[in-house]
Enzyme design. Structure first.
Site, short mmCIF file in Angstrom:
data_model
loop_
_atom_site.label_atom_id
_atom_site.label_comp_id
_atom_site.label_asym_id
_atom_site.label_seq_id
_atom_site.Cartn_x
_atom_site.Cartn_y
_atom_site.Cartn_z
N TYR A 1 0.83 -1.20 0.00
CA TYR A 1 0.00 0.00 0.00
C TYR A 1 0.86 1.24 0.00
O TYR A 1 2.08 1.18 0.22
CB TYR A 1 -0.94 0.00 1.21
CG TYR A 1 -0.28 0.32 2.53
CD1 TYR A 1 0.57 -0.59 3.15
CD2 TYR A 1 -0.49 1.54 3.16
CE1 TYR A 1 1.19 -0.28 4.37
CE2 TYR A 1 0.12 1.84 4.37
CZ TYR A 1 0.96 0.93 4.97
OH TYR A 1 1.58 1.23 6.15
N GLU B 1 12.11 2.53 14.35
CA GLU B 1 11.16 3.58 13.92
C GLU B 1 9.86 3.43 14.71
O GLU B 1 9.75 2.56 15.57
CB GLU B 1 10.90 3.47 12.41
CG GLU B 1 10.32 2.13 11.98
CD GLU B 1 10.11 2.01 10.47
OE1 GLU B 1 10.13 3.03 9.75
OE2 GLU B 1 9.89 0.87 10.02
N LYS C 1 6.61 -1.96 1.88
CA LYS C 1 5.41 -1.35 2.47
C LYS C 1 4.24 -2.32 2.34
O LYS C 1 3.33 -2.16 1.51
CB LYS C 1 5.11 0.01 1.82
CG LYS C 1 4.23 0.89 2.70
CD LYS C 1 4.32 2.34 2.32
CE LYS C 1 3.28 3.20 3.00
NZ LYS C 1 3.36 3.24 4.46
N LEU D 1 11.14 1.21 7.10
CA LEU D 1 10.48 1.56 5.84
C LEU D 1 11.25 2.72 5.17
O LEU D 1 11.68 3.63 5.86
CB LEU D 1 9.05 2.01 6.14
CG LEU D 1 8.22 2.31 4.89
CD1 LEU D 1 7.70 1.01 4.29
CD2 LEU D 1 7.07 3.24 5.20
N ARG E 1 8.16 3.89 -4.84
CA ARG E 1 8.19 2.97 -3.70
C ARG E 1 7.17 1.85 -3.90
O ARG E 1 7.44 0.68 -3.59
CB ARG E 1 7.93 3.72 -2.39
CG ARG E 1 8.09 2.82 -1.18
CD ARG E 1 8.05 3.58 0.13
NE ARG E 1 6.76 4.24 0.34
CZ ARG E 1 6.48 5.01 1.38
NH1 ARG E 1 7.39 5.23 2.31
NH2 ARG E 1 5.30 5.59 1.50
N1 PDD Z 1 2.72 4.85 7.58
N2 PDD Z 1 7.41 3.70 9.13
C1 PDD Z 1 6.31 2.95 9.10
C2 PDD Z 1 6.34 1.59 9.72
C3 PDD Z 1 5.15 3.44 8.46
O1 PDD Z 1 4.05 2.68 8.40
C4 PDD Z 1 5.16 4.74 7.90
C5 PDD Z 1 3.97 5.32 7.20
C6 PDD Z 1 6.33 5.49 7.99
C7 PDD Z 1 6.44 6.86 7.36
O2 PDD Z 1 6.49 6.72 5.96
P1 PDD Z 1 6.07 7.91 4.99
O3 PDD Z 1 6.89 9.06 5.41
O4 PDD Z 1 6.44 7.43 3.63
O5 PDD Z 1 4.61 8.16 5.17
C8 PDD Z 1 7.46 4.95 8.60
C9 PDD Z 1 1.54 5.22 6.83
C10 PDD Z 1 1.29 6.68 6.78
C11 PDD Z 1 0.38 4.39 7.30
O6 PDD Z 1 0.60 3.23 7.58
O7 PDD Z 1 -0.76 4.89 7.35
#
Ligand code: PDD
Length: 278
Positions: free
Chosen positions: A34, A179, A147, A203, A53
């Site tokens: 996703y 994280e 992801k 991620l 990505r």
């Molecule tokens: N989550 N780390 C994890 C485990 C995440 O699930 C996310 C994002 C991030 C931040 O990634 P980005 O900057 O690309 O949004 C880091 C999304 C927003 C979610 O699961 O809803």
């Protein structure tokens, strides 16, 4: 509010009518990936990064690439529903199989779902949030760089955090901080920004990349090197970031206050810079 419209496998339909077969491999085996893309003032932020990505996540799991343009579909959903700020969700699975079997039938067509949720404008005016976080062992698999929609460990950690009065949980593996459950993470000590290196334990967060870029543009030193729980607890500031949060300050981790335990200066500055260049 009228019902939201979703895009599912070539059709635009009310969200409650968007249905997927129980033989979908996303449902049966969690074989799905996703993306969440933020639209701000009518335009997407870092669309190309999200597309790249997604492509990588699909390739890593051997799922066929969708043939439709997800950015065009997202734009149509936003325009047709009169949204200005929105959170767009892309969800692709390996597709619907003929039975439950570990080895999939050949040439399955991926299931493609796109939903746009309106985001309130005031979230930006209010500036970065301050949150409290719970430390928790990172029990995820060894490919956190994909992801994947398999987010049970993330959900378990976040649910537990919420039950204990925290807004996020921060993962660590053998004392090394990785994280958040849905956020990238930085610490700041004596003006230096530090984050876990980009490997298979985290991620490839787009916000992480943006924060690093913005910091470099403003001559703030950035180190991509593992750090321990003790280093994090002794930091001047701890920041988390994601597409939907942008940047937030972590003022407390478990029962330790971070820095002065108030809203961070860096977080406010980054938040401002972020929207100046968005
Ligand atoms: N989550 N780390 C994890 C485990 C995440 O699930 C996310 C994002 C991030 C931040 O990634 P980005 O900057 O690309 O949004 C880091 C999304 C927003 C979610 O699961 O809803």
């Amino acid at each position: 509010m009228p019902q939201l419209i979703a895009y599912l496998n070539g059709s635009y339909l009310p969200l409650s009518q968007a249905k997927v077969s129980v033989l979908d491999r996303g449902f049966l085996f969690g074989e799905g990936v996703y993306e969440v893309v933020y639209h701000h003032a009518g335009k997407p932020i870092a669309m190309q990064d999200h597309e790249l990505r997604l492509k990588r996540s699909l390739d890593e799991l051997g799922i066929a690439q969708p043939t439709e343009s997800l950015s065009d579909i997202s734009q149509k959903l936003i325009t047709d529903q009169g949204m200005d700020n929105a959170k767009i969700y892309w969800h692709i699975t390996r597709g619907v199989d003929t039975t439950r079997q570990h080895i999939p039938e050949k040439n399955l067509k991926p299931t493609v779902l796109v939903i746009a949720w309106p985001e309130p404008d005031h979230a930006i005016a209010q500036g970065p949030e301050t949150i409290k976080a719970l430390l928790t062992p990172d029990i995820r698999w060894q490919r956190c760089d994909i992801k994947s929609t398999m987010l049970a460990p993330n959900c378990i950690a976040k649910i537990r955090a919420q039950q204990l009065g925290f807004q996020e949980a921060i993962f660590h593996r053998d004392q090394i901080v990785t994280e958040g459950t849905s956020t990238c993470l930085f610490i700041i000590k004596e003006g230096i920004l530090q984050t876990h290196p980009q490997d298979h334990w985290i991620l490839p967060s787009i916000t992480r990349k943006q924060i690093i870029q913005i910091a470099r543009e403003h001559q703030i030193p950035v180190i991509e090197k593992p750090f321990t729980i003790d280093q994090m607890l002794g930091a001047d500031e701890v920041l988390i970031g994601s597409t939907t949060t942008i940047i937030a300050t972590v003022t407390q981790i478990d029962d330790h206050l971070i820095g002065d335990g108030k809203s961070g200066t860096f977080a406010k500055q980054f938040f401002k810079w972020f929207f100046e260049q968005a």
